[in-house]
Design an enzyme around this catalytic site. Structure first.
Site, PDB file in Angstrom:
ATOM      1  N   TYR A   1       0.846  -1.185   0.000  1.00 11.89           N
ATOM      2  CA  TYR A   1       0.000   0.000   0.000  1.00 11.89           C
ATOM      3  C   TYR A   1       0.885   1.240   0.000  1.00 11.89           C
ATOM      4  O   TYR A   1       0.619   2.212  -0.706  1.00 11.89           O
ATOM      5  CB  TYR A   1      -0.905   0.016   1.248  1.00 11.89           C
ATOM      6  CG  TYR A   1      -1.884  -1.127   1.313  1.00 11.89           C
ATOM      7  CD1 TYR A   1      -3.049  -1.121   0.554  1.00 11.89           C
ATOM      8  CD2 TYR A   1      -1.669  -2.211   2.151  1.00 11.89           C
ATOM      9  CE1 TYR A   1      -3.952  -2.172   0.622  1.00 11.89           C
ATOM     10  CE2 TYR A   1      -2.563  -3.265   2.227  1.00 11.89           C
ATOM     11  CZ  TYR A   1      -3.702  -3.240   1.459  1.00 11.89           C
ATOM     12  OH  TYR A   1      -4.600  -4.279   1.522  1.00 11.89           O
TER      13      TYR A   1
ATOM     14  N   ASN B   1     -12.610  -1.766  -5.068  1.00 11.64           N
ATOM     15  CA  ASN B   1     -12.385  -2.381  -6.384  1.00 11.64           C
ATOM     16  C   ASN B   1     -13.593  -3.245  -6.757  1.00 11.64           C
ATOM     17  O   ASN B   1     -13.854  -4.252  -6.103  1.00 11.64           O
ATOM     18  CB  ASN B   1     -11.103  -3.221  -6.331  1.00 11.64           C
ATOM     19  CG  ASN B   1     -10.789  -3.926  -7.626  1.00 11.64           C
ATOM     20  OD1 ASN B   1     -11.460  -3.752  -8.638  1.00 11.64           O
ATOM     21  ND2 ASN B   1      -9.752  -4.734  -7.593  1.00 11.64           N
TER      22      ASN B   1
ATOM     23  N   CYS C   1      -6.164  -6.486  -7.086  1.00 13.10           N
ATOM     24  CA  CYS C   1      -5.892  -5.930  -5.758  1.00 13.10           C
ATOM     25  C   CYS C   1      -5.245  -6.955  -4.835  1.00 13.10           C
ATOM     26  O   CYS C   1      -4.656  -6.581  -3.823  1.00 13.10           O
ATOM     27  CB  CYS C   1      -7.156  -5.337  -5.142  1.00 13.10           C
ATOM     28  SG  CYS C   1      -8.561  -6.436  -5.113  1.00 13.10           S
ATOM     29  N   HIS C   2      -5.288  -8.232  -5.203  1.00 14.74           N
ATOM     30  CA  HIS C   2      -4.612  -9.245  -4.390  1.00 14.74           C
ATOM     31  C   HIS C   2      -3.093  -9.052  -4.412  1.00 14.74           C
ATOM     32  O   HIS C   2      -2.394  -9.555  -3.544  1.00 14.74           O
ATOM     33  CB  HIS C   2      -4.981 -10.667  -4.848  1.00 14.74           C
ATOM     34  CG  HIS C   2      -4.616 -10.975  -6.257  1.00 14.74           C
ATOM     35  ND1 HIS C   2      -5.409 -10.582  -7.325  1.00 14.74           N
ATOM     36  CD2 HIS C   2      -3.546 -11.626  -6.786  1.00 14.74           C
ATOM     37  CE1 HIS C   2      -4.837 -10.997  -8.451  1.00 14.74           C
ATOM     38  NE2 HIS C   2      -3.713 -11.622  -8.153  1.00 14.74           N
TER      39      HIS C   2
ATOM     40  N   GLU D   1       0.004 -17.290  -8.436  1.00 10.56           N
ATOM     41  CA  GLU D   1       0.937 -16.464  -9.194  1.00 10.56           C
ATOM     42  C   GLU D   1       2.378 -16.589  -8.700  1.00 10.56           C
ATOM     43  O   GLU D   1       3.292 -16.072  -9.344  1.00 10.56           O
ATOM     44  CB  GLU D   1       0.508 -14.996  -9.129  1.00 10.56           C
ATOM     45  CG  GLU D   1      -0.797 -14.722  -9.812  1.00 10.56           C
ATOM     46  CD  GLU D   1      -1.157 -13.245  -9.838  1.00 10.56           C
ATOM     47  OE1 GLU D   1      -0.299 -12.398  -9.497  1.00 10.56           O
ATOM     48  OE2 GLU D   1      -2.295 -12.929 -10.202  1.00 10.56           O
TER      49      GLU D   1
END
Length: 106
Positions: free
Chosen positions: A42, A63, A71-72, A99
Site C-alpha cells: 500500500y 475495487n 488488488c490481491h 501467481e
C-alpha cells in the site's frame, strides 16, 4: 477466468470502466500495471501516487472487479493486508500462491 486460474492467462486485456473518483481510478490503473507474480505494498502505491496508505487501502476495498483489477497483489508492509473479493484473505492467499507472488506462502 478459467484460463487465468489454470495459469494460461497472465494479463487481462479488457475494456474496463470501473466506477470511482480520480484517486480510485489512479489506484485501479496502478494495480493493473503490477505484473503477474509480483506484489507492491500500500505504501509503494501511496508514494507513487502522492498520497497515503489508507486511501490506497480504501480504493483497493472499493475495487468492483477483483482479480481482473488485481488488488490481491497489494500487500501490507507487515503482511497480507485485506482483500475485498469473495472469500477475503483466503482467496487473496490462493491467488498469490497461484501467481507465486508471495513466496512466504508457498
Amino acid at each position: 477466468m478459467r484460463a487465468f486460474l489454470d495459469g494460461r492467462l497472465k494479463n487481462f486485456d479488457l475494456p474496463l470502466a470501473p466506477k470511482g473518483g480520480e484517486l480510485h481510478q489512479a489506484v485501479f490503473k496502478a494495480m493493473q500495471a503490477i505484473p503477474y507474480g509480483q506484489t507492491r505494498t500500500y505504501g509503494d502505491l501511496a508514494k507513487e501516487l502522492g498520497t497515503y496508505g489508507q486511501p490506497i487501502g480504501q480504493a483497493c476495498g472499493a475495487n468492483p472487479i477483483p482479480i481482473i483489477i488485481p488488488c490481491h497483489r497489494i500487500l501490507s508492509a507487515t503482511g497480507l493486508g485485506g482483500y475485498s473479493g469473495q472469500g477475503g484473505t483466503e482467496t487473496k492467499i490462493a491467488l498469490l500462491k497461484l501467481e507465486g507472488g508471495f513466496p512466504f506462502l508457498l
